[in-house]
Write a protein that holds these residues in place. Structure first.
Motif, PDB file in Angstrom:
ATOM      1  N   MET A 114     -58.060  -8.073 -33.973  1.00 27.98           N
ATOM      2  CA  MET A 114     -56.781  -8.256 -34.697  1.00 27.98           C
ATOM      3  C   MET A 114     -55.807  -7.224 -34.727  1.00 27.98           C
ATOM      4  O   MET A 114     -54.641  -7.472 -34.519  1.00 27.98           O
ATOM      5  N   MET A 117     -54.586  -6.804 -31.137  1.00 26.63           N
ATOM      6  CA  MET A 117     -53.309  -7.909 -30.920  1.00 26.63           C
ATOM      7  C   MET A 117     -52.225  -7.471 -31.694  1.00 26.63           C
ATOM      8  O   MET A 117     -50.974  -7.943 -31.123  1.00 26.63           O
ATOM      9  N   PHE A 118     -52.151  -6.976 -32.981  1.00 26.96           N
ATOM     10  CA  PHE A 118     -50.830  -6.737 -33.578  1.00 26.96           C
ATOM     11  C   PHE A 118     -50.787  -5.261 -34.021  1.00 26.96           C
ATOM     12  O   PHE A 118     -51.439  -4.991 -35.117  1.00 26.96           O
ATOM     13  N   MET A 139     -48.700 -12.714 -39.821  1.00 24.45           N
ATOM     14  CA  MET A 139     -49.604 -12.447 -38.819  1.00 24.45           C
ATOM     15  C   MET A 139     -51.082 -12.061 -39.555  1.00 24.45           C
ATOM     16  O   MET A 139     -52.074 -12.272 -39.102  1.00 24.45           O
ATOM     17  N   CYS A 143     -54.532 -13.836 -39.019  1.00 28.91           N
ATOM     18  CA  CYS A 143     -55.581 -13.105 -38.510  1.00 28.91           C
ATOM     19  C   CYS A 143     -56.762 -13.107 -39.588  1.00 28.91           C
ATOM     20  O   CYS A 143     -58.143 -13.322 -39.336  1.00 28.91           O
ATOM     21  N   GLN A 169     -42.944 -13.399 -31.570  1.00 29.82           N
ATOM     22  CA  GLN A 169     -44.618 -12.963 -31.629  1.00 29.82           C
ATOM     23  C   GLN A 169     -45.393 -13.807 -32.269  1.00 29.82           C
ATOM     24  O   GLN A 169     -46.674 -13.697 -31.683  1.00 29.82           O
ATOM     25  N   VAL A 170     -44.965 -14.687 -33.249  1.00 33.64           N
ATOM     26  CA  VAL A 170     -46.051 -15.490 -33.932  1.00 33.64           C
ATOM     27  C   VAL A 170     -46.412 -16.515 -32.819  1.00 33.64           C
ATOM     28  O   VAL A 170     -47.618 -17.162 -33.084  1.00 33.64           O
ATOM     29  N   ASP A 172     -46.598 -16.147 -29.793  1.00 32.83           N
ATOM     30  CA  ASP A 172     -47.398 -15.556 -28.594  1.00 32.83           C
ATOM     31  C   ASP A 172     -48.806 -15.529 -29.296  1.00 32.83           C
ATOM     32  O   ASP A 172     -49.775 -15.805 -28.806  1.00 32.83           O
ATOM     33  N   MET A 173     -48.942 -15.417 -30.492  1.00 33.70           N
ATOM     34  CA  MET A 173     -50.195 -15.163 -31.215  1.00 33.70           C
ATOM     35  C   MET A 173     -50.856 -16.568 -31.328  1.00 33.70           C
ATOM     36  O   MET A 173     -52.121 -16.784 -30.788  1.00 33.70           O
ATOM     37  N   GLU A 176     -52.226 -17.403 -28.239  1.00 31.21           N
ATOM     38  CA  GLU A 176     -53.482 -16.736 -27.665  1.00 31.21           C
ATOM     39  C   GLU A 176     -54.642 -17.204 -28.246  1.00 31.21           C
ATOM     40  O   GLU A 176     -55.975 -17.277 -27.852  1.00 31.21           O
TER      41      GLU A 176
END
Length: 231
Positions: A114, A117-118, A139, A143, A169-170, A172-173, A176
């Motif tokens: 986690m 990743m961030f 995020m 997580c 970014q969110v 992209d998460m 993933e």
């Protein structure tokens, strides 16, 4: 993975869901679209047992309609509410630890993954979660839910109120998470995010599903967008 049939839900005497039918296959990302107030968040809450459901909700073949929400979560359903609930006085790392359902059994995700990743969360890992920005709290909430090792995760309005860079970014998460094989029900208003990562799209209106199809098919349906999504 998840099959919903003829789902109804009420807030007091107000009939909010009117026979919702929906299906999510293993590893699939579903976007649930619609205007505010049409029942999307209520659908998520009904699945998780936070609103009393009437109808059938089957998860991995088991009927979960009417189960307590903690029992539903232990079956492998994760839920990220739009309220971004965190424990502000606890550190980021402690918040992540609280997401683990079974300390005896390692899951697919761990704290280091986690934080890798961030980087923003990594830099603040030992700071109180209350000092995080809105995007960082979002995020952290996602997580923490992943730390419970869900097979399916419901994410309600993850980009609401966030700056464009954080929205990216969110998104992209979430992509993933999908690559790791976790099924996702994404309640979202931003079409750019939803259509980028979804395998299929459902559109909700007046408490029921009014459209279901692929993002490519949806892109050709100006009639659906104008009637059910545009203001």
């Amino acid at each position: 993975m998840l099959a919903i049939r003829d789902l109804h839900a009420y807030y007091g005497k107000s009939h909010v869901l009117h026979g919702v039918n929906m299906e999510i296959m293993p590893g699939e990302v579903i976007a649930l679209l619609g205007r505010n107030g049409v029942g999307r968040s209520t659908t998520a809450k009904a699945i998780m047992g936070e609103v009393s459901p009437i109808g059938s909700i089957r998860f991995k073949g088991q009927e979960i309609s009417g189960l307590a929400n903690h029992k539903i979560a232990r079956l492998g359903l994760g839920y990220v509410p739009e309220s971004r609930d965190i424990f502000p006085a606890m550190t980021v790392r402690q918040n992540l630890l609280l997401g683990i359902k079974d300390m005896r059994r390692p899951g697919k995700w761990n704290i280091q993954q986690m934080l890798d990743m961030f980087p923003n969360l990594a830099r603040r890992a030992d700071n109180p979660a209350g000092v995080l920005s809105g995007g960082e709290k979002q995020m952290l909430t996602m997580c923490r839910t992943l730390m419970g090792d869900p097979d399916l995760i419901i994410i309600d309005e993850p980009t609401e109120g966030l700056a464009p860079l954080i929205v990216q970014q969110v998104g992209d998460m979430i992509a993933e998470i999908a690559k790791a094989g976790v099924s996702i029900l994404l309640v979202e208003q931003k079409l750019s995010i939803a259509l980028r990562i979804a395998d299929r799209v459902y559109v909700m209106g007046h408490g029921e599903i009014v459209y279901g199809g692929t993002p490519d098919d949806f892109a050709t349906r100006d009639d659906i967008r104008k009637e059910w999504l545009e203001v």
